[in-house]
Design a protein around this motif. Structure first.
Motif, PDB file in Angstrom:
ATOM      1  N   UNK A   6     -10.303 -15.827   0.705  1.00  0.00           N
ATOM      2  CA  UNK A   6      -9.238 -14.818   0.747  1.00  0.00           C
ATOM      3  C   UNK A   6      -8.712 -14.584  -0.675  1.00  0.00           C
ATOM      4  N   UNK A   7      -8.516 -13.326  -0.997  1.00  0.00           N
ATOM      5  CA  UNK A   7      -8.025 -12.987  -2.344  1.00  0.00           C
ATOM      6  C   UNK A   7      -6.498 -12.900  -2.318  1.00  0.00           C
ATOM      7  N   UNK A   8      -5.852 -13.846  -3.001  1.00  0.00           N
ATOM      8  CA  UNK A   8      -4.390 -13.822  -3.066  1.00  0.00           C
ATOM      9  C   UNK A   8      -3.925 -12.825  -4.131  1.00  0.00           C
ATOM     10  N   UNK A   9      -2.705 -12.365  -3.973  1.00  0.00           N
ATOM     11  CA  UNK A   9      -2.139 -11.387  -4.909  1.00  0.00           C
ATOM     12  C   UNK A   9      -2.264 -11.863  -6.364  1.00  0.00           C
ATOM     13  N   UNK A  10      -1.928 -13.144  -6.564  1.00  0.00           N
ATOM     14  CA  UNK A  10      -1.880 -13.675  -7.927  1.00  0.00           C
ATOM     15  C   UNK A  10      -3.226 -13.582  -8.648  1.00  0.00           C
ATOM     16  N   UNK A  11      -4.304 -13.673  -7.882  1.00  0.00           N
ATOM     17  CA  UNK A  11      -5.629 -13.671  -8.520  1.00  0.00           C
ATOM     18  C   UNK A  11      -6.322 -12.316  -8.411  1.00  0.00           C
ATOM     19  N   UNK A  23       0.416  -1.410   0.753  1.00  0.00           N
ATOM     20  CA  UNK A  23       0.545  -1.966   2.111  1.00  0.00           C
ATOM     21  C   UNK A  23       1.966  -2.492   2.316  1.00  0.00           C
ATOM     22  N   UNK A  24       2.412  -3.288   1.376  1.00  0.00           N
ATOM     23  CA  UNK A  24       3.743  -3.906   1.528  1.00  0.00           C
ATOM     24  C   UNK A  24       4.843  -2.851   1.541  1.00  0.00           C
ATOM     25  N   UNK A  25       4.684  -1.855   0.712  1.00  0.00           N
ATOM     26  CA  UNK A  25       5.701  -0.792   0.644  1.00  0.00           C
ATOM     27  C   UNK A  25       5.687   0.050   1.929  1.00  0.00           C
ATOM     28  N   UNK A  26       4.492   0.453   2.345  1.00  0.00           N
ATOM     29  CA  UNK A  26       4.379   1.315   3.531  1.00  0.00           C
ATOM     30  C   UNK A  26       4.898   0.625   4.782  1.00  0.00           C
ATOM     31  N   UNK A  27       4.588  -0.660   4.892  1.00  0.00           N
ATOM     32  CA  UNK A  27       4.975  -1.409   6.091  1.00  0.00           C
ATOM     33  C   UNK A  27       6.303  -2.125   5.949  1.00  0.00           C
ATOM     34  N   UNK A  28       6.873  -2.021   4.777  1.00  0.00           N
ATOM     35  CA  UNK A  28       8.147  -2.676   4.507  1.00  0.00           C
ATOM     36  C   UNK A  28       8.086  -4.175   4.810  1.00  0.00           C
ATOM     37  N   UNK A  29       7.055  -4.820   4.289  1.00  0.00           N
ATOM     38  CA  UNK A  29       6.924  -6.278   4.414  1.00  0.00           C
ATOM     39  C   UNK A  29       6.721  -6.872   3.024  1.00  0.00           C
ATOM     40  N   UNK A  30       6.853  -8.182   2.904  1.00  0.00           N
ATOM     41  CA  UNK A  30       6.709  -8.824   1.587  1.00  0.00           C
ATOM     42  C   UNK A  30       5.511  -9.770   1.530  1.00  0.00           C
TER      43      UNK A  30
END
Lengths: 136, 136, 136, 136, 136, 136
Positions: A6-11, A23-30
Motif C-alpha cells: 500500500x502506498x502511504x501519503x508520506x511516500x 479524495x480527502x477534500x471531495x469526501x471531507x475525510x482526513x
C-alpha cells in the motif's frame, strides 16, 4: 495482506498525492482507505478510477444515497467483501439506516432468485414490457 | 420459445388463478406477464415467489422506485435479459426517467469495475470502514 | 482450513505420487501446492485435471505468459483468491512484471464495466463485427 | 432491438460527435459500432468510457493483442455476447489467429473449472505462492 | 465478524423465537446457526426466508439429499463460503459421502468449463435438444 | 450463427471422427450436437473435453440423473442457454420428469437468493458446521 504494498501519503509521488488530496477534500475525510493505496502503484489507474468514481457517484438525477445503495447491491451480488463493507459505510454516511439496508438485502436476494427462475425456463420477453422499458 | 408451456388464465386451475388475480389487483394491471405464466406449472413456486416478491417490493424504508432500481442493478450485473426489461419497465412505472436509468447504468458499470480491482489485489478491509459499515 | 485433508506425498498412493512427480518435473519445482493436495482425495479428478492443465497451459499459439495472464484475468473476474494468487505467481514466473500485472487489472476492470453497460442496454451486435469476429 | 435508440452521427450533438470522431481516428475506421451509439444518450458516460477504454487499451507493458485477448477472456467468463463478438473482432484485427483464439477458449474454460474446484474445497493459499505472487 | 449483531435466542422477540423454534424442530437440532441469527434483525425476512427454504428443501419429487447437493453446486459456482460449508454439512447429514461430494465437485467444475466453451463460440441450440428439453 | 464453422462428420478428419464415433456410441445416439461440432476446430480440445465429460458424467457414487441435474443447476446459475437446454434434455433422458425439474429450479433460485443474504451480511461460518462439512 494485499498483493501489492500500500502506498502511504508520506511516500507517494506528486501525482498520487494530488489524487489523495482530491479524495480527502471531495469526501471531507482526513484519511485514505486501502483501495486507493493499493491501486496507487499504477498512478494512471488511480487517477482514472478516482475521476470516474467522482463523476459517477456525484448526485445528479439520482441522489448520493441511492447511488451508494446501487453500488452495494452490485457488490453483494458479486460477493466482493471490500466493496460491500466500504459501500455499506458509504450508504450509511449518505443517510441509509438499518431498515433500508435490510430491505436492500431482501431485494438483492429476491432478484438473484428470480433471475435464475427466468434463466432456467428461458422465458421470452413480453412485447408490452419491452415497449414499457423503452419508455414508449 | 420458453422451455415450458405458458399457463394462460383461461386454462389455469383455481390456485393459479388466485395468484394471477392478486398480481393484477396489486399492480393495477389487466394482464399477466410471461414470467408468472412460466412458473405456474409449479403452483407452489408461483404462490411462494409472488408472495415473496409482493412483500419484498412493497414500499417500506425504501420507496418502490428505489427497489425497482436495485432489482435492475442486480439483473444487469447478472445479464438476465427478461429481468432487465421487466424491471426497467417497473422502474419507469415507479417514476424513473431516462437520466436516472443512465446514471444507474454508470454506477453498475463502475461497481463491476472496481469490484475486480479490489478482488485482483486482495485489498484488506480498513477497520474504520468495517466499523462504519456496522453503524458503529 | 480446507474442507478436505491435504494429501502429502509421504502418505499418497502410487497413482497420486505419479501425478505429483509429473507436476514437479513439468514445472521444475520440488514441492506440491495445496490445490493438488486437496483434490488428491479423488485420484481420477487429480489425474484428469493435471493432464488437462498441462495440455492447456503448454506453450502453443499463445506463449506461457499470455496463458497465465488469461487464467489470472478469469480468476480475478470470478474472485477466486487461491487462483488469483497462484496464477499471479505463475505469471511472474513466466516473466510478467509489475507494470504488466497493473495493466491486466485495468483491462479486467474495464471489461467488467463495459460488459454491464452492454448488458443493461441490450445492445445488438453489429453485423460488421460479427463478420470480423469470424475472421471473414 | 436495444433498450435505447441508437444515436447516429448525423443527429448527434457536438459533444457526442467529438467522441465519435476520436473513436474513428484512433481506431482508423470510418464507422461507429452500436455500443457507442447506445451509450451516447448519456454524453458524459460516452466520453468517460471512451477515454478510459482508449487509455486502458493502448499498448503499454502489454501489447494491444494481449489486451484484446484479456478483454475477450473476461467477456466469455461473463457471457456478454456483444463484448465477445466485438473483442474477438478486435483480437483478430490486432493479429490473433484461429489457433490463438482456440487456445484462449481452452484456458478460459480450464480456469473456470479449477476456480470451482478450489472454491468448493476451500483450499488455503500456500505461503510460498503468496510470496511469489507479490514478486518477493 | 459479521456486519450485523447476531440475535441470540435469549434476546430475541416472540416473532423471531417462533421461527427459531420451528427451525430447531424441523431440523431436529438444538441450536441455531449464524445465518438465521444474522437475518433475524429483519424478522420479516427471517420468517419469509425460513418458510421458503422449508418448503423448497422438503423432500418431494427430489429427495432431501439431491436438493442439498444442488444447493451446494450453486454455492460452489458462486463461491459463497458460508453456503458451501453449511450445505456440505447438510448433504452429509442427508447421507452424502466423500465419494459423492468428490463427484459433485468434478461435475460442477466441468459444467463451469463447458459453459464457457459454449459462451465463447456462441453455439446455437440444436432443435432436437430444444424439443427434448421440453419433454416433447 | 456460431462464431466458428461447425465441423460435420463428412468433412471431419480421422481424429475428430474418432471422437464423434465415441460420442455416438457412448450415448447411443446417431447424431452429434452443435457443441462438439463447434469445438472440433481444435481437435485437442474436442478430445480432452469429451474424455473429461465422459469420465465425469459416468455413473459412480452419484447416478447419471443426479449428475445431469447438477450440471443443469450450474448452467442455470451461469445463464448458459445452450447448456441449460442440452442438460435439461440430458436430465429427462436420464429419467427426470417435470416435477423434478420444477423442484430443481426452486432450489437453484433459493440458493442464489440465500447466497446473497449471506454475502451481504458477511456471516461467519459456525464451527459446528465446518466440522460437520468435513465429516468429522
Amino acid at each position: 495482506m494485499a498483493l501489492v504494498k500500500l502506498i502511504e501519503y508520506a511516500e507517494a509521488g506528486p501525482e498520487v498525492r494530488a489524487v489523495y488530496d482530491d479524495i480527502m477534500k471531495t469526501r471531507n475525510v482526513d484519511w485514505i482507505n486501502n483501495f486507493w493505496k493499493a491501486i496507487a502503484h499504477d498512478p494512471k489507474t488511480l487517477k482514472r478510477t478516482w475521476e470516474s468514481v467522482k463523476e459517477v457517484m456525484a448526485p445528479g438525477a439520482l441522489d448520493a444515497r441511492t447511488k451508494e445503495l446501487l453500488y452495494l447491491a452490485v457488490s453483494v451480488t458479486n460477493n466482493c467483501e471490500y466493496c460491500i463493507v466500504s459501500h455499506m459505510a458509504g450508504a450509511r454516511k449518505a443517510g441509509a439506516n438499518d431498515a433500508m439496508l435490510a430491505e436492500l438485502m431482501a431485494v438483492v436476494g429476491m432478484a438473484n432468485e428470480t433471475n435464475r427462475l427466468v434463466n432456467g425456463w428461458r422465458v421470452e420477453v413480453d412485447e408490452k414490457l419491452q415497449k414499457a422499458a423503452r419508455g414508449g
